[in-house]
Scaffold this motif. Structure first.
Motif, mmCIF file in Angstrom:
data_model
loop_
_atom_site.group_PDB
_atom_site.id
_atom_site.type_symbol
_atom_site.label_atom_id
_atom_site.label_comp_id
_atom_site.label_asym_id
_atom_site.label_seq_id
_atom_site.Cartn_x
_atom_site.Cartn_y
_atom_site.Cartn_z
ATOM 1 N N THR A 210 3.017 7.230 13.908
ATOM 2 C CA THR A 210 2.646 6.405 12.670
ATOM 3 C C THR A 210 1.112 5.860 12.995
ATOM 4 O O THR A 210 1.031 5.421 14.250
ATOM 5 C CB THR A 210 3.469 5.429 12.409
ATOM 6 N N PRO B 70 -2.324 3.675 12.785
ATOM 7 C CA PRO B 70 -2.503 2.387 12.731
ATOM 8 C C PRO B 70 -2.745 1.752 11.159
ATOM 9 O O PRO B 70 -2.185 0.804 10.748
ATOM 10 C CB PRO B 70 -3.855 2.167 13.398
ATOM 11 N N ASN B 71 -3.049 2.939 10.344
ATOM 12 C CA ASN B 71 -2.898 2.464 8.634
ATOM 13 C C ASN B 71 -1.734 2.576 8.028
ATOM 14 O O ASN B 71 -1.729 2.521 6.720
ATOM 15 C CB ASN B 71 -4.278 3.389 8.027
ATOM 16 N N GLY B 72 -0.727 3.081 8.786
ATOM 17 C CA GLY B 72 0.583 3.367 8.114
ATOM 18 C C GLY B 72 0.964 4.722 7.776
ATOM 19 O O GLY B 72 2.097 4.918 7.354
ATOM 20 N N GLY C 287 2.215 9.155 2.983
ATOM 21 C CA GLY C 287 1.737 7.637 2.883
ATOM 22 C C GLY C 287 2.754 7.101 1.784
ATOM 23 O O GLY C 287 3.484 7.520 1.396
ATOM 24 N N HIS D 89 -1.652 5.706 -0.195
ATOM 25 C CA HIS D 89 -2.565 5.453 0.714
ATOM 26 C C HIS D 89 -4.043 6.043 0.338
ATOM 27 O O HIS D 89 -4.004 7.461 -0.298
ATOM 28 C CB HIS D 89 -2.724 6.151 2.182
ATOM 29 N N ARG E 159 -8.411 6.495 0.943
ATOM 30 C CA ARG E 159 -9.445 6.330 1.984
ATOM 31 C C ARG E 159 -10.829 5.723 1.397
ATOM 32 O O ARG E 159 -11.066 6.408 0.185
ATOM 33 C CB ARG E 159 -9.793 7.801 2.673
ATOM 34 N N GLU F 147 -14.629 1.534 3.927
ATOM 35 C CA GLU F 147 -14.360 0.608 4.761
ATOM 36 C C GLU F 147 -12.923 0.796 5.770
ATOM 37 O O GLU F 147 -12.574 0.202 6.476
ATOM 38 C CB GLU F 147 -13.569 -0.883 3.999
ATOM 39 N N GLY F 148 -12.236 1.916 5.343
ATOM 40 C CA GLY F 148 -11.114 2.098 5.866
ATOM 41 C C GLY F 148 -9.976 2.771 5.129
ATOM 42 O O GLY F 148 -10.358 3.379 3.853
ATOM 43 N N SER F 149 -8.618 2.302 5.107
ATOM 44 C CA SER F 149 -7.498 2.773 4.397
ATOM 45 C C SER F 149 -7.109 1.711 3.403
ATOM 46 O O SER F 149 -7.118 0.205 3.720
ATOM 47 C CB SER F 149 -6.387 3.401 5.009
ATOM 48 N N VAL F 150 -6.675 1.758 2.123
ATOM 49 C CA VAL F 150 -6.271 0.912 1.214
ATOM 50 C C VAL F 150 -4.805 1.537 0.605
ATOM 51 O O VAL F 150 -4.817 2.812 0.716
ATOM 52 C CB VAL F 150 -7.128 0.267 0.358
#
Length: 427
Positions: free
Chosen positions: A101, A103-105, A409, A412, A414, A417-420
């Motif tokens: 897994t 870090p963003n899940g 996901g 998820h 991209r 700023e990263g993942s949302v």
């Protein structure tokens, strides 16, 4: 490309798509049906093989090559047993190579998947026809087989038996195909079938392998010739060294893991060579030795070509070296990176040899004849790779797979700023 070739290549492509998602059980049932059919139709297979053997003799083929070609009831039974052993092996398809897994899940997995359609170009030995088919089917691949013209009748009979056995199973019969034709043109068609064939594996002598590597537009897993060495170290048990050398050379001289050269440390040459030369002569082996070997017995003077030769016969090259490092240098210069062995009681020498010899397999106090998929517990092998990409050494089921990445996901997305999460209220 000829319509005849396109027909079998497209059939293999379609079969590969049907075969890839099958679970283990139907593939194993199909393999056992193939094994049973081979045994039940042994007489038919041996009769076809007799035609190839007769033709080979008429053409003046060496006895070593005829031995590689010949099938009898016992060999057919052994081939069938090898198919059953493949059925008993774990299925590599779907195996998780690595994952976890993030870090963003996101859940990430790397899975083994079939290569697709595998083309096999090989010489002489008709047992390869069945071994290759069994391994390809078990690993979820379709196979296009192009054996040598010398085994055409044998291969035709074997493929017919396998296809008819598959017709009563969930595995599509089109997954095993014999490339039509006996001419060089049919080999070229297979080598240039990019888009229909995913990978080629050549099995045979240096000229065949080099030709496929240099001319193919299809990716190639390179198998290599077997110029295997036995090095007798200064601290060797000389009696054991003689036994290992004899086994490596004479147990079955016509195969790629038979020893073709032996090297002797100068410190034990006077004690070892008279015993070794006598034992080899008694076994019918002709020794092609350098000047230092010749001081200890009757040998044929060795040439540069002798040290590079894959004899596949009761011949062996021999040289005296002054150190383990000189033995390694000789192996690097003349060897084929297949299998090289050291006989020694020194753990330090063994570790040094293993570290320095860059071959697919390195043996310590054991015969080179063990470099084999069956002996390693892989079941029948597709070949022994001497390259360094993807697969090296005996190629069993895992080496006939690629991988794909699967990530899962919960919406998820991209962003810069990263993942949302698309719907952050869910999850």
């Amino acid at each position: 490309m000829s319509e005849e070739f396109l027909k079998v290549a497209r059939a293999a492509r379609e079969a590969a798509a049907e075969l890839a998602p099958l679970p283990r059980a139907p593939k194993d049932r199909a393999l056992r049906a193939v094994a049973d059919a081979l045994v039940a139709r042994t007489a038919e297979i041996v009769e076809a093989n007799a035609k190839d053997v007769e033709q080979a003799r008429e053409q003046g083929t060496s006895e070593a090559m005829i031995d590689r070609l010949r099938l009898d009831a016992a060999r057919v039974a052994a081939v069938a047993d090898a198919v059953r052993q493949v059925a008993d092996l774990p299925d590599p398809v779907g195996e998780v190579v690595r994952g976890g897994t993030l870090p963003n899940g996101l859940e990430l997995r790397q899975l083994r998947v079939p290569l697709g359609v595998i083309g096999i170009i090989y010489e002489g030995r008709p047992n390869v026809t069945v071994d290759a088919a069994a391994l390809c089917l078990k690993s979820g691949n379709a196979v296009l087989l192009r054996g040598s013209s010398s085994a055409y009748a044998s291969n035709t009979a074997l493929v017919r038996v396998m296809q008819e056995a598959l017709e009563g199973t969930e595995v599509p019969a089109g997954a095993v195909q014999l490339v039509p034709g006996r001419s060089r043109d049919s080999v070229k068609e297979l080598m240039r079938a990019r888009g229909l064939v995913d990978v080629l594996i050549p099995r045979g002598g240096a000229s065949l392998i080099n030709s496929v590597v240099e001319e193919s537009t299809v990716p190639v897993i390179e198998t290599g010739v077997g110029n295997c060495h036995v090095y007798v170290d200064a601290d060797a048990d000389l009696g054991l060294a003689v036994e290992i050398l004899l086994n490596a050379k004479t147990q079955r001289p016509s195969v790629c893991n038979a020893a073709e050269t032996f090297l002797v440390h100068a410190d034990v040459a006077a004690a070892f060579l008279p015993r070794a030369l006598a034992a080899l002569a008694e076994a019918g082996v002709t020794v092609h030795g350098d000047e230092r070997v010749a001081r200890h017995g009757d040998v044929v003077p060795a040439t540069e070509d002798d040290f590079r030769a894959e004899y596949l016969s009761l011949d062996i090259a021999a040289a005296v070296v002054d150190s383990l490092e000189d033995a390694v240098a000789h192996i690097r210069r003349y060897g084929s990176a297949h299998t090289d062995a050291i006989v020694t009681r020194s753990q330090q020498a063994a570790r040094r040899f293993v570290a320095l010899v860059d071959s697919a397999a390195v043996a310590v106090n054991a015969s080179t004849r063990f470099t084999d998929g069956g002996e390693f517990g892989f079941g029948a092998e597709i070949g022994i790779s001497t390259q360094k990409l993807h697969a090296r050494g005996p190629m069993g089921l895992p080496e006939l797979t690629s991988t794909k990445w699967v990530y899962t996901g919960e919406g998820h997305l991209r962003t810069s700023e990263g993942s949302v999460l698309a719907r952050p209220d869910q999850g």
